[in-house]
Design a protein around this motif. Structure first.
Motif, PDB file in Angstrom:
ATOM      1  N   SER A   1       0.847  -1.196   0.000  1.00  0.00           N
ATOM      2  CA  SER A   1       0.000   0.000   0.000  1.00  0.00           C
ATOM      3  C   SER A   1       0.882   1.246   0.000  1.00  0.00           C
ATOM      4  N   PRO A   2       0.333   2.381  -0.458  1.00  0.00           N
ATOM      5  CA  PRO A   2       1.132   3.619  -0.434  1.00  0.00           C
ATOM      6  C   PRO A   2       1.651   3.960   0.960  1.00  0.00           C
TER       7      PRO A   2
ATOM      8  N   ARG B   1       4.636   1.841   1.600  1.00  0.00           N
ATOM      9  CA  ARG B   1       5.765   2.320   0.803  1.00  0.00           C
ATOM     10  C   ARG B   1       6.375   3.574   1.428  1.00  0.00           C
ATOM     11  N   ALA B   2       5.501   4.442   1.954  1.00  0.00           N
ATOM     12  CA  ALA B   2       5.982   5.702   2.524  1.00  0.00           C
ATOM     13  C   ALA B   2       6.834   5.458   3.770  1.00  0.00           C
ATOM     14  N   ARG B   3       6.618   4.300   4.431  1.00  0.00           N
ATOM     15  CA  ARG B   3       7.327   4.014   5.681  1.00  0.00           C
ATOM     16  C   ARG B   3       8.844   4.091   5.516  1.00  0.00           C
ATOM     17  N   PHE B   4       9.348   3.616   4.363  1.00  0.00           N
ATOM     18  CA  PHE B   4      10.810   3.590   4.175  1.00  0.00           C
ATOM     19  C   PHE B   4      11.244   4.472   3.007  1.00  0.00           C
ATOM     20  N   ASP B   5      10.350   5.387   2.577  1.00  0.00           N
ATOM     21  CA  ASP B   5      10.659   6.193   1.389  1.00  0.00           C
ATOM     22  C   ASP B   5      11.958   6.985   1.551  1.00  0.00           C
ATOM     23  N   ASP B   6      12.148   7.559   2.733  1.00  0.00           N
ATOM     24  CA  ASP B   6      13.298   8.441   2.939  1.00  0.00           C
ATOM     25  C   ASP B   6      14.621   7.720   2.667  1.00  0.00           C
TER      26      ASP B   6
ATOM     27  N   PHE C   1      12.153  -1.954   6.996  1.00  0.00           N
ATOM     28  CA  PHE C   1      10.806  -1.394   7.092  1.00  0.00           C
ATOM     29  C   PHE C   1      10.008  -1.573   5.806  1.00  0.00           C
ATOM     30  N   ASP C   2      10.522  -2.416   4.886  1.00  0.00           N
ATOM     31  CA  ASP C   2       9.799  -2.730   3.653  1.00  0.00           C
ATOM     32  C   ASP C   2       8.862  -3.897   3.944  1.00  0.00           C
ATOM     33  N   SER C   3       7.555  -3.678   3.757  1.00  0.00           N
ATOM     34  CA  SER C   3       6.580  -4.715   4.120  1.00  0.00           C
ATOM     35  C   SER C   3       6.750  -5.979   3.274  1.00  0.00           C
ATOM     36  N   ARG C   4       7.389  -5.880   2.094  1.00  0.00           N
ATOM     37  CA  ARG C   4       7.548  -7.058   1.237  1.00  0.00           C
ATOM     38  C   ARG C   4       8.716  -7.927   1.675  1.00  0.00           C
TER      39      ARG C   4
END
Lengths: 252, 145
Positions: free
Chosen positions: A151-152, A155-160, A197-200
């Motif tokens: 989910s977005p 994805r945002a969790r580890f974007d930085d 922190f990548d959910s995949r």
């Protein structure tokens, strides 16, 4: 803005103003020098020039022996991290006019990695610790054999931390890394954070165990030099703190 | 380091190849911000407090050996020089304690990491208030007789 200006015919192309900046570069030739030495160069520059352009001008017009790394010259490849006026910056992202040109500009190699020549350091120890944290997706077969959905928000969790270009500006700004080359360093932890922190990803426990080491995240003394140095604006110290918390909690 | 070319593999007794281990040239100062200097101060005060505690445990333990020796040591502390050194001690412990709380906030609270620079000046502020309260009293105590 007045419209009167637009009515006038454009005058002949004006001479673009230039200015002279002094660069003091810390040179080191391993075949000749015992210790690095500072060398001055006066360069004629435009207001749009970056430190990398000044180095090019010196190399192409004054002293061809000046040695430095650069590839893309647009802040993506991460080759030209160096210490500019005492702080780690990318030479291709630092405009000369943003520095104080009334004073000389000091340029030297990044700290804490073995100096090879002029502005070039041996990056192998840096990439070794990067490799140690398994910087790749660790996941088994997908359920149903199709794509891995995210989910977005996930994805945002580890974007930085996806923004890292491995320029070593952060790691070589870290006082702990200078004195203890065994420390993983901010860059390796940032890239571990990107997968932890990548959910995949399914290997976060492996990475947390690696970073729970004596030379892992606990060596971080929160000096924030890395956050200041990062040319991509990654909140490095924040990411390290999140990994510390994940280790304490036992899960991301 | 420069790689020795293949020709150097042939023995040359008159000029042995100069192989130096990669040495680390002397470093120059990194111009860090508040975060780095707070860490430097934290380290300096921490090491100073460690040495103080070492001496402090030894002089307190002396009372078990000989109360007279203990009294002599404690009396030697009642000089103006030691009175001034106590100001340094309180300053070191004060900074180390307050900055330690700042580091805990940074590690466990996202707000702390984001506003670490502000927090550093808050630490300095509280520390100065602490010293402003302590130093005049201590100076009266030492020099007021």
């Amino acid at each position: 803005m007045s419209t009167a200006v637009a009515d006038k015919k454009p005058a002949a192309a004006e001479e673009i103003p230039t200015f002279t900046a002094t660069l003091i570069i810390r040179r080191f030739d391993p075949d000749v020098d015992e210790e690095p030495r500072w060398e001055d160069f006066d360069v004629e520059l435009y207001a749009t020039d970056r430190v990398l352009d000044a180095l090019h001008k010196i190399k192409w017009e004054q002293d061809g022996s000046l040695t430095f790394r650069r590839s893309c010259a647009h802040g993506i490849c991460g080759s030209d991290a160096m210490r500019i006026n005492g702080r780690n910056r990318l030479a291709c992202k630092t405009l000369i006019k943003d520095l104080d040109i009334t004073k000389p500009i000091y340029v030297e190699a990044i700290k804490g990695l073995p100096l090879e020549k002029d502005l070039i350091v041996d990056m192998e120890p840096f990439f070794d610790s990067y490799k140690e944290i398994n910087p790749f997706l660790m996941a088994g077969a997908t359920k149903g054999g199709k794509e891995r959905k995210q989910s977005p928000v996930e994805r945002a969790r580890f974007d930085d931390t996806t923004k890292c270009i491995l320029c070593a500006a952060c790691t070589s700004s870290c006082p702990v890394f200078w004195t203890d080359g065994q420390y993983f360093g901010p860059a390796a932890i940032v890239n571990a954070h990107r997968f932890i922190f990548d959910s995949r990803d399914e290997g976060s426990q492996v990475r947390l165990d690696i970073l729970n080491d004596k030379e892992g995240v606990w060596r971080c003394r929160t000096t924030f030099n890395c956050t200041d140095a990062c040319p991509r604006g990654i909140q490095v110290t924040q990411a390290i703190a999140e990994v510390k918390q994940a280790i304490i909690k036992g899960k991301p | 380091m420069p790689e020795k070319s293949a020709s150097n593999l042939v023995a040359e007794p008159q000029s042995p190849p100069k192989i130096r281990s990669p040495k680390r040239p002397a470093g120059t100062l990194y111009r860090g911000n508040e975060g780095m200097w707070s860490w430097v101060l934290h380290r300096i005060t921490g090491v100073s407090i460690y040495f103080f505690l070492l001496v402090h445990i030894l002089d307190t333990a002396l009372v078990r050996v000989s109360p007279d020796a203990y009294n002599i040591v404690i009396d030697s502390y009642k000089t103006p020089l030691m009175g001034l050194a106590e100001i340094g001690l309180v300053a070191a412990i004060g900074f180390h304690a307050i900055n330690g709380l700042r580091i805990i906030l940074i590690d466990f609270w996202a707000f702390g990491a984001k506003h670490q620079r502000t927090l550093f000046w808050v630490v300095i502020g509280i520390w100065l208030v602490l010293l402003a309260g302590f130093i005049p009293r201590q100076l009266m105590h030492v020099f007021g007789g």
